[in-house]
Write a protein that holds these residues in place. Structure first.
Motif, PDB file in Angstrom:
ATOM      1  N   UNK A 113       0.810  -1.207   0.000  1.00 43.89           N
ATOM      2  CA  UNK A 113       0.000   0.000   0.000  1.00 43.89           C
ATOM      3  C   UNK A 113       0.844   1.257   0.000  1.00 43.89           C
ATOM      4  N   UNK A 114       0.218   2.385  -0.365  1.00 47.64           N
ATOM      5  CA  UNK A 114       0.928   3.662  -0.367  1.00 47.64           C
ATOM      6  C   UNK A 114       1.351   4.040   1.048  1.00 47.64           C
ATOM      7  N   UNK A 115       0.657   3.484   2.057  1.00 48.11           N
ATOM      8  CA  UNK A 115       0.995   3.760   3.452  1.00 48.11           C
ATOM      9  C   UNK A 115       1.986   2.750   4.016  1.00 48.11           C
ATOM     10  N   UNK A 116       2.536   1.890   3.155  1.00 51.23           N
ATOM     11  CA  UNK A 116       3.529   0.924   3.601  1.00 51.23           C
ATOM     12  C   UNK A 116       2.960  -0.379   4.106  1.00 51.23           C
ATOM     13  N   UNK A 117       1.649  -0.543   4.021  1.00 53.60           N
ATOM     14  CA  UNK A 117       1.024  -1.785   4.458  1.00 53.60           C
ATOM     15  C   UNK A 117       1.408  -2.927   3.523  1.00 53.60           C
ATOM     16  N   UNK A 118       1.781  -4.059   4.079  1.00 51.14           N
ATOM     17  CA  UNK A 118       2.035  -5.279   3.318  1.00 51.14           C
ATOM     18  C   UNK A 118       0.937  -6.262   3.687  1.00 51.14           C
ATOM     19  N   UNK A 119       0.107  -6.602   2.719  1.00 50.55           N
ATOM     20  CA  UNK A 119      -1.118  -7.352   3.022  1.00 50.55           C
ATOM     21  C   UNK A 119      -1.257  -8.573   2.122  1.00 50.55           C
ATOM     22  N   UNK A 120      -1.654  -9.684   2.740  1.00 53.14           N
ATOM     23  CA  UNK A 120      -1.999 -10.901   2.004  1.00 53.14           C
ATOM     24  C   UNK A 120      -3.507 -10.924   1.817  1.00 53.14           C
ATOM     25  N   UNK A 121      -3.951 -11.165   0.580  1.00 53.55           N
ATOM     26  CA  UNK A 121      -5.378 -11.147   0.278  1.00 53.55           C
ATOM     27  C   UNK A 121      -5.761 -12.366  -0.543  1.00 53.55           C
ATOM     28  N   UNK A 122      -6.781 -13.069  -0.102  1.00 47.70           N
ATOM     29  CA  UNK A 122      -7.362 -14.152  -0.892  1.00 47.70           C
ATOM     30  C   UNK A 122      -8.488 -13.556  -1.727  1.00 47.70           C
ATOM     31  N   UNK A 123      -8.328 -13.461  -3.056  1.00 47.38           N
ATOM     32  CA  UNK A 123      -9.327 -12.771  -3.876  1.00 47.38           C
ATOM     33  C   UNK A 123     -10.666 -13.489  -3.964  1.00 47.38           C
ATOM     34  N   UNK A 124     -10.709 -14.756  -3.592  1.00 43.47           N
ATOM     35  CA  UNK A 124     -11.956 -15.509  -3.685  1.00 43.47           C
ATOM     36  C   UNK A 124     -12.761 -15.440  -2.388  1.00 43.47           C
ATOM     37  N   UNK A 125     -12.075 -15.555  -1.253  1.00 35.18           N
ATOM     38  CA  UNK A 125     -12.773 -15.488   0.028  1.00 35.18           C
ATOM     39  C   UNK A 125     -12.838 -14.060   0.560  1.00 35.18           C
TER      40      UNK A 125
END
Length: 446
Positions: free
Chosen positions: A103-115
């Motif tokens: 993210x632009x705020x430095x967030x590192x995020x794991x995302x499951x696009x289906x759930x």
């Protein structure tokens, strides 16, 4: 209806109570994206079912209309998913059906696009080379983005939008909010959030699916100017550096001006394997209570037909095989000038594939993978059975564009996507007439 038929009817309120093993077996039989999406939508219990390395891979193409586009190889269809969590982010990883965004705020995020489930990793501000972080500037940028979106919605005139853009550009000239240390010179410099988001994190790789509740879950990040390596475990609130031996070939050749240049990393057989820009392989073992990994340099010379006179024109990838062997993919890039384009464009001209058998002392060149295919790019490099590909894409290398340095100015980059057939060496680009595709597509493999 007789008593036998009545016994075979499943009440609708019992769907969530089906045995998890049975649910997994059912999910394995679903090859169509539409069917899989409907399967996940039945109830919360079904929404948690995750099948690894069974479904055909998706080519993820972030769309310009703020939706999320996935192209399914099997069906030759395009599906649009609305994923607000990916708005204003850069994708820097894909493992076990999860996308990893910056993210632009430095967030590192794991995302499951289906759930739609998401889990945060430690933010960029905790990377080992970040010595100070000022979030106030980031808040101002996010506020500007929000205000611009509201004005777009009410269709303000072009003059007002131009003024907003000028104000935003003035903000970009402010001091950066990250203070970074150069580990070699011990000097510090500042970076703004735009720079950090676009280029500071090169790639993130996961050891397993984060929703498996595996206590040994880890993530590794290729980061920084010289592509250092950091790791975090489940529950960690910061990244920890993985140092590289000073005996490395990179340090010797570059005379300590650049002692890293890692290019890819994998989890394999309980250890971490890393390849650098000179095809040198490193093995790391991170014990449960250890914060400094044990490093072993695998004393295997690079293939005799592999030259590094133009190191920036090659990209290396590493893949683990089920039999314990390692595969090395060398991607050759050709840089060339394109009319009306400020920067040099590039495309992949050929790929070389080598295999290091378990316990072997030299690489052997691979000319045929038979019923297997390779997927490389921002995703965790992977070898897949061609049975997953209904269109006979076996014995080939499928690649997307992860040359981050060339994406930075958004003049060229992201477009070098295609497949290379090992049998005839022919490389076919999916977007031959493009010089810029932002954000770069990425493989999503479940």
């Amino acid at each position: 209806m007789d008593s036998m038929e009545e016994q075979q009817v499943v009440k609708t309120d019992s769907w969530a109570e089906l045995n998890p093993d049975l649910l997994n077996e059912i999910a394995k039989l679903l090859y169509c994206y539409d069917d899989y999406a409907r399967f996940l939508a039945v109830c919360k219990q079904w929404n948690t079912v995750h099948v690894t390395n069974h479904h055909p891979p998706w080519l993820v193409l972030p769309s310009y209309d703020k939706t999320f586009e996935t192209r399914v190889l099997e069906e030759k269809k395009i599906y649009y998913l609305k994923l607000p969590d990916l708005k204003n982010t850069k994708l820097r990883g894909s493992s076990f059906g999860w996308l990893i965004s910056v993210g632009i705020d430095g967030t590192l995020r794991m995302l499951n696009p289906f759930t739609k489930k998401h889990i945060d990793l430690p933010p960029m501000s905790t990377l080992p080379d970040v010595v100070d972080y000022n979030p106030n500037w980031v808040k101002k940028v996010n506020d500007n983005i929000h205000n611009n979106e509201e004005e777009d919605n009410i269709h303000n005139n072009e003059e007002e939008e131009s003024n907003e853009e000028e104000e935003s550009n003035e903000d970009d000239d402010d001091d950066g909010e990250y203070t970074i240390m150069d580990f070699l010179s011990k000097k510090t410099y500042t970076c703004d959030s735009d720079h950090m988001q676009k280029i500071h994190v090169q790639k993130i790789i996961l050891s397993s699916s984060p929703d498996d509740y595996n206590q040994e879950f880890m993530a590794i990040a290729l980061y920084g100017e010289f592509n250092r390596l950091a790791f975090c475990r489940r529950g960690d609130n910061k990244w920890m550096d993985i140092p590289k031996s000073s005996k490395s070939e990179v340090a010797t050749i570059a005379k300590h001006k650049c002692d890293y240049a890692y290019e890819d990393a994998i989890f394999h057989k309980g250890k971490i394997y890393v390849i650098d820009g000179f095809a040198q392989i490193f093995e790391f073992e991170i014990k449960p209570t250890c914060t400094t990994p044990e490093q072993v340099i695998i004393e295997v010379p690079k293939p005799h037909d592999l030259y590094f006179r133009a190191i920036n024109w090659k990209v290396a990838y590493l893949i683990g095989c089920s039999d314990g062997a390692l595969l090395m993919v060398i991607r050759h890039l050709n840089f060339h000038k394109v009319p009306d384009v400020e920067d040099r464009c590039y495309n992949s001209t050929r790929f070389d594939l080598y295999k290091l058998e378990k316990g072997a002392k030299e690489w052997s060149k691979v000319f045929n993978m038979k019923n297997y295919t390779v997927l490389i790019g921002f995703n965790s490099s992977i070898l897949m059975s061609a049975n997953t590909f209904p269109f006979g894409w076996e014995n080939s290398i499928h690649y997307t564009d992860n040359v981050v340095e060339n994406h930075y100015f958004e003049v060229v980059g992201g477009h070098d996507i295609g497949l290379s057939n090992l049998e005839d060496g022919k490389t076919t680009q999916l977007f031959p007439n493009l010089t810029l595709l932002s954000s770069p597509p990425i493989w999503l493999v479940m």
